[in-house]
Design a protein around this motif. Structure first.
Motif, PDB file in Angstrom:
ATOM      1  N   THR A  12     -12.098 -35.036 -17.484  1.00  0.00           N
ATOM      2  CA  THR A  12     -10.389 -34.933 -17.836  1.00  0.00           C
ATOM      3  C   THR A  12     -10.949 -33.475 -18.777  1.00  0.00           C
ATOM      4  O   THR A  12     -11.491 -33.627 -19.950  1.00  0.00           O
TER       5      THR A  12
ATOM      6  N   LEU B   6      -4.648 -35.364 -19.206  1.00  0.00           N
ATOM      7  CA  LEU B   6      -6.165 -36.181 -17.960  1.00  0.00           C
ATOM      8  C   LEU B   6      -6.640 -35.393 -16.878  1.00  0.00           C
ATOM      9  O   LEU B   6      -7.094 -36.079 -15.452  1.00  0.00           O
ATOM     10  N   THR B   7      -5.827 -34.196 -16.250  1.00  0.00           N
ATOM     11  CA  THR B   7      -6.910 -33.022 -15.273  1.00  0.00           C
ATOM     12  C   THR B   7      -8.380 -33.348 -15.463  1.00  0.00           C
ATOM     13  O   THR B   7      -8.453 -31.823 -16.452  1.00  0.00           O
ATOM     14  N   VAL B   8      -9.064 -33.270 -14.008  1.00  0.00           N
ATOM     15  CA  VAL B   8     -10.209 -32.988 -14.066  1.00  0.00           C
ATOM     16  C   VAL B   8     -10.528 -31.791 -14.225  1.00  0.00           C
ATOM     17  O   VAL B   8      -9.887 -30.754 -12.759  1.00  0.00           O
TER      18      VAL B   8
END
Length: 338
Positions: free
Chosen positions: A32, A25-27
């Motif tokens: 993401t 879920l890191t953008v």
């Protein structure tokens, strides 16, 4: 077609950025990692996506309570049913897939959410299966496949001697999800582990020995998001791809005060830039303020405050504050250097 996305790992190599946000879920450039992954898969599929099943880790291992809601929204945006399963204990790649057994039926894609790719090919859904591969300079660091007449004949893990330069990137197609589940069930029922875990490679080998033919799905670019430096480089590559596709990634409401943006860049909503030069290859999340700074080749998340800075190859987490002259930094969420 169904997409199964195992993403239960805690992402320890990307800390501190994964202390509050799961790695998938890191953008990156406004989306993401997991969203980009399923969009990339959708781009090579002919069939509509029926369901996307995500396998996450428990809240106790760093997965926020709202993770399920975020993932269901990703599936909905692609017009698919969303399902979320929890892998309570890390027991290997095959076990992670097994956690989504209620969704394993019919044709499906299995994609581990720690990599991104760019591909220009059409998946042959009539094949028994496909394994996405990328030609690499040093195959000794990867699992590789051997080919004969366009069919995969062998899977070799980290070969010491050269056997192939086609590395497995962690994305697979199975024509029969029920058969995949049956083979994983066999591993678990008979406690067939390697290094204490149930491995997908054992399933692939068993299916091959039973006559299943796997073909390679070759990708043009394979981007790693495992550590800070490769993730920053992945952000750069995606920005270049987006620019080539004609995308405009700069929000219309960005405030520019004696500042300039050197493309390609992603600039989110409600960003304020004062006396600064941004880019190339920079992503800045919504609600951030940058003042008196020069930033290149960096990935900055939401609601960040940066001042008096010269940044290159930097990755800065959500809600961080940074004021200084460091040039290569890795700052997690809610960190302050002022």
């Amino acid at each position: 077609m169904k997409i199964i996305v195992p993403m239960a790992g805690i992402g320890s190599r990307l800390r501190p950025h994964t202390l509050t946000v799961p790695k998938p879920l890191t953008v990156i450039a406004g989306k993401t990692i997991v969203q980009r992954l399923v969009e990339n898969i959708a781009s090579v599929l002919q069939d509509p996506i029926e369901e996307i099943a995500f396998i996450i880790g428990p809240v106790a291992k760093g997965f926020p309570a709202n993770t399920q809601q975020d993932l269901l929204a990703i599936a909905e945006e692609l017009g698919a049913k969303g399902s979320v399963y929890v892998q309570e204990e890390a027991l290997g790649t095959a076990h992670a897939i097994y956690c989504a057994k209620e969704s394993l039926s019919g044709p499906c894609i299995v994609a581990y959410a720690d990599t991104l790719f760019k591909a220009d090919f059409t998946l042959d859904v009539n094949a028994d299966g496909a394994i996405w591969v990328k030609q690499v300079a040093d195959p000794s660091a990867f699992g590789v496949v051997k080919l004969q007449d366009g069919i995969i004949t062998d899977f070799v893990e980290k070969p010491k001697d050269f056997v192939s330069d086609l590395a497995i990137i962690g994305v697979y197609y199975f024509k029969n999800g029920d058969k995949l589940l049956e083979e994983i069930q066999y591993l678990i029922d008979n406690d067939l582990k390697e290094n204490g875990e149930y491995q997908i490679t054992n399933v692939l080998e068993s299916l091959k020995q039973q006559g299943a033919q796997f073909i390679p799905g070759k990708v043009d670019a394979w981007m790693d998001c495992g550590k800070k430096d490769p993730t920053v480089d992945t952000n750069k590559q995606i920005l270049i791809f987006e620019e080539e596709a004609g995308a405009n990634l700069v929000s219309e409401d960005v405030v520019l005060e004696n500042s300039k943006i050197i493309q390609p860049c992603y600039i989110g909503k409600n960003v304020i830039l004062k006396d600064s030069t941004i880019g190339p290859h920079v992503s800045i999340g919504a609600g951030s303020t940058i003042e008196n700074a020069t930033i290149v080749n960096s990935l900055i998340q939401k609601n960040v405050q940066i001042s008096n800075a010269k940044l290159d190859n930097a990755m800065i987490g959500n809600h961080a504050k940074y004021n200084g002259n460091f040039t290569s930094v890795s700052i997690g969420d809610y960190t302050e250097l002022i």
